[in-house]
Design a protein around this motif. Structure first.
Motif, short mmCIF file in Angstrom:
data_model
loop_
_atom_site.label_atom_id
_atom_site.label_comp_id
_atom_site.label_asym_id
_atom_site.label_seq_id
_atom_site.Cartn_x
_atom_site.Cartn_y
_atom_site.Cartn_z
N ARG A 34 -4.43 9.75 -5.51
CA ARG A 34 -3.45 10.16 -6.69
C ARG A 34 -3.61 8.94 -7.42
NH1 ARG A 34 -0.24 11.78 -2.07
NH2 ARG A 34 0.92 9.90 -1.90
N SER A 35 -4.12 7.95 -7.26
CA SER A 35 -4.29 7.01 -7.76
C SER A 35 -5.09 7.34 -9.64
CB SER A 35 -5.02 5.32 -7.59
OG SER A 35 -4.89 4.51 -8.27
N ARG B 230 -10.67 -4.25 -6.91
CA ARG B 230 -9.29 -3.34 -7.10
C ARG B 230 -8.40 -2.65 -5.92
NH1 ARG B 230 -10.75 -5.56 -11.01
NH2 ARG B 230 -10.82 -4.90 -12.79
N THR C 251 -2.83 8.44 -0.82
CA THR C 251 -2.03 7.78 -2.36
C THR C 251 -3.43 6.64 -2.87
OG1 THR C 251 -0.65 6.85 -0.60
CG2 THR C 251 -0.83 5.83 -2.82
N LEU C 252 -4.42 6.77 -2.28
CA LEU C 252 -5.58 6.79 -2.73
C LEU C 252 -5.95 7.69 -4.20
CD1 LEU C 252 -8.23 4.46 -3.36
CD2 LEU C 252 -9.25 5.76 -1.09
N ALA D 134 -7.76 4.59 -8.97
CA ALA D 134 -9.01 4.81 -8.01
C ALA D 134 -9.93 6.08 -8.71
CB ALA D 134 -8.66 5.22 -6.76
N GLN E 19 -9.11 -0.58 2.24
CA GLN E 19 -9.05 0.02 1.32
C GLN E 19 -10.29 -0.20 0.89
OE1 GLN E 19 -6.18 -2.11 -0.08
NE2 GLN E 19 -4.43 -1.97 0.87
N ARG F 79 -4.95 -3.77 -9.54
CA ARG F 79 -5.21 -3.03 -7.68
C ARG F 79 -4.65 -1.45 -8.13
NH1 ARG F 79 -5.86 -7.70 -3.70
NH2 ARG F 79 -6.91 -8.75 -4.30
N VAL F 80 -4.93 -1.10 -7.34
CA VAL F 80 -4.50 0.49 -6.98
C VAL F 80 -3.36 0.43 -6.08
CG1 VAL F 80 -4.50 2.46 -5.36
CG2 VAL F 80 -6.63 0.98 -6.48
N VAL F 81 -2.19 0.70 -7.14
CA VAL F 81 -0.79 0.50 -6.60
C VAL F 81 -0.15 1.18 -6.37
CG1 VAL F 81 1.51 0.99 -7.23
CG2 VAL F 81 -0.25 -0.25 -8.70
N GLY F 82 0.30 1.04 -4.92
CA GLY F 82 1.53 1.75 -3.00
C GLY F 82 0.26 1.78 -2.20
N MET F 83 -1.12 0.99 -1.59
CA MET F 83 -2.07 1.87 -1.19
C MET F 83 -1.74 0.66 0.26
SD MET F 83 -5.79 1.86 -2.39
CE MET F 83 -6.08 1.69 -0.82
#
Length: 397
Positions: free
Chosen positions: A208-209, A325, A205-206, A212, A331, A390-394
């Protein structure tokens, strides 16, 4: 109370010693590499190296940063942050010794070992700050960046006089003081031997962000521009009539100026909510300094510290983004590894490619123009990464 809670609420009497250890580790994360810049001309003469071959002195450690960074977070999950950072210091110390033994092979091999050690420190310190000082992250990041820049400045200023008095190998060997002092200060932390939470960040996921990637490329473009100038500033100055000692002093001034933004960000850290104006303005300072070096190199006393100030501020912001973030130390370690790996892979090509460009053209003009364009891109990326969020979905932590 969970183990992570116990770490977060450790006794206050231990915090000062821990911060001292963190700052001493930070002092090792630039100086052993950047101090080579003022000595590149001497090394070129001693080993009959071309500009592109001499660029390997900075390209190799940057390549090691990129390759080793993903492994550092894994090592910390198995051995603990404290022991992983101790290993990083041991690698830096061993690399300094190897680099100073006198042959070109040892010089290159030792440089690689130092790069591996610095990579570990670069990745793990933001995670450690996120874990132990989550409420004071930006301020402590600024303080450790200040320490890193000050040590680097001292190294750049001292490198040429030490080489003149003792020879280049002893001048480089003198930097063994930095990891040895840090090792002594870090020994008490080994008693903690804290293992990060088994749950890790969702790495797929990271990667693909968009956020990030913005943080990663913001740091990466800064590293690319900074390390090209760090490698070749003495040569650029020499081509414009500056002496070796004067160029070394200006190189040290650049490193010192890169630490100064920390003095401003320490008191302001808690008040800044939107970092976009700071990221854009500091990138603009970097562009202006490079254009100034190109158009009016005789005023390098103004342009060189401006470059250091701009890139130093961007580094502090980028490191702070790594912690702010995301939501957990795990993370932070994953984002740090991504940023260090991709960013330094970009930066690694810089010194050697720009050295070849100079060899082909016989001028530093194209190098400075390309660096200025890179700083423009850095400003765009900083504007994107500086937006609160913030990074979404982590998951994890």
């Amino acid at each position: 109370m969970s183990s992570s809670d116990a770490i977060a609420f450790r006794p206050v009497r231990h915090a000062g010693w821990l911060i001292a250890g963190i700052l001493l580790i930070a002092a090792n994360l630039r100086a052993p590499i950047t101090a080579v810049g003022p000595l590149l001309g001497l090394l070129q003469q001693h080993f009959a190296l071309s500009s592109s071959a001499a660029g390997l002195m900075l390209t190799l450690p940057l390549a090691c940063f990129a390759l080793v960074s993903p492994l550092a977070a894994r090592l910390a999950r198995h051995a603990g942050l404290e022991r992983a950072l101790m290993l990083a210091l041991l690698l830096i110390a061993g690399g300094i010794v190897l680099r100073s033994t006198g042959s070109v092979a040892a010089l290159l091999a030792g440089t690689c070992v130092i790069g591996c050690g610095i990579a570990g420190g670069n990745v793990l310190l933001p995670s450690l700050l996120k874990r132990d000082f989550p409420q004071d992250l930006t301020r402590l990041t600024a303080i450790y960046a200040l320490t890193m820049g000050a040590a680097s400045a001292l190294g750049s200023v001292c490198a040429v006089p030490l080489a003149g008095a003792l020879g280049w190998s002893w001048a480089l060997a003198a930097f063994i003081v930095l990891p040895l002092v840090a090792l002594l200060a870090w020994l008490p932390q080994l008693a903690r031997h804290t293992l990060p939470n088994a749950a890790a960040a969702a790495t797929g996921t990271l990667w693909r962000s968009p956020l990030a990637w913005q943080v990663t490329l913001f740091l990466g473009s800064n590293s690319l521009v900074y390390y090209v100038v760090t490698a070749w500033l003495p040569a650029i100055l020499a081509a414009n009539g500056y002496g070796v000692a004067e160029a070394g002093n200006l190189h040290g001034l650049m490193q010192l100026a890169s630490a100064l933004p920390g003095l401003l960000l320490v008191p302001l850290a808690g008040r800044i909510r939107d970092h976009r104006p700071v990221a854009a303005s500091m990138s603009a300072c970097t562009v202006l300094s490079l254009v100034g070096l190109l158009a009016w190199p005789q005023a390098a006393i103004a342009w060189v510290p401006l470059f250091g100030f701009g890139t130093g501020a961007v580094l502090i912001l980028g490191l702070a983004f790594v912690g702010t973030r995301v939501s957990t130390p795990q993370q932070a370690a994953s984002l740090s590894a991504m940023a260090q790996s991709v960013g330094y892979l970009l930066a690694a090509a810089g010194p050697i490619v720009m050295g070849r460009l100079h060899d082909a053209s016989g001028s530093w003009m194209a190098v400075l123009v390309l660096c200025a364009l890179g700083a423009v891109l850095m400003g765009v990326l900083g504007w994107l990464a500086g937006k609160p969020g913030r990074v979404v979905g982590m998951v994890g932590g």
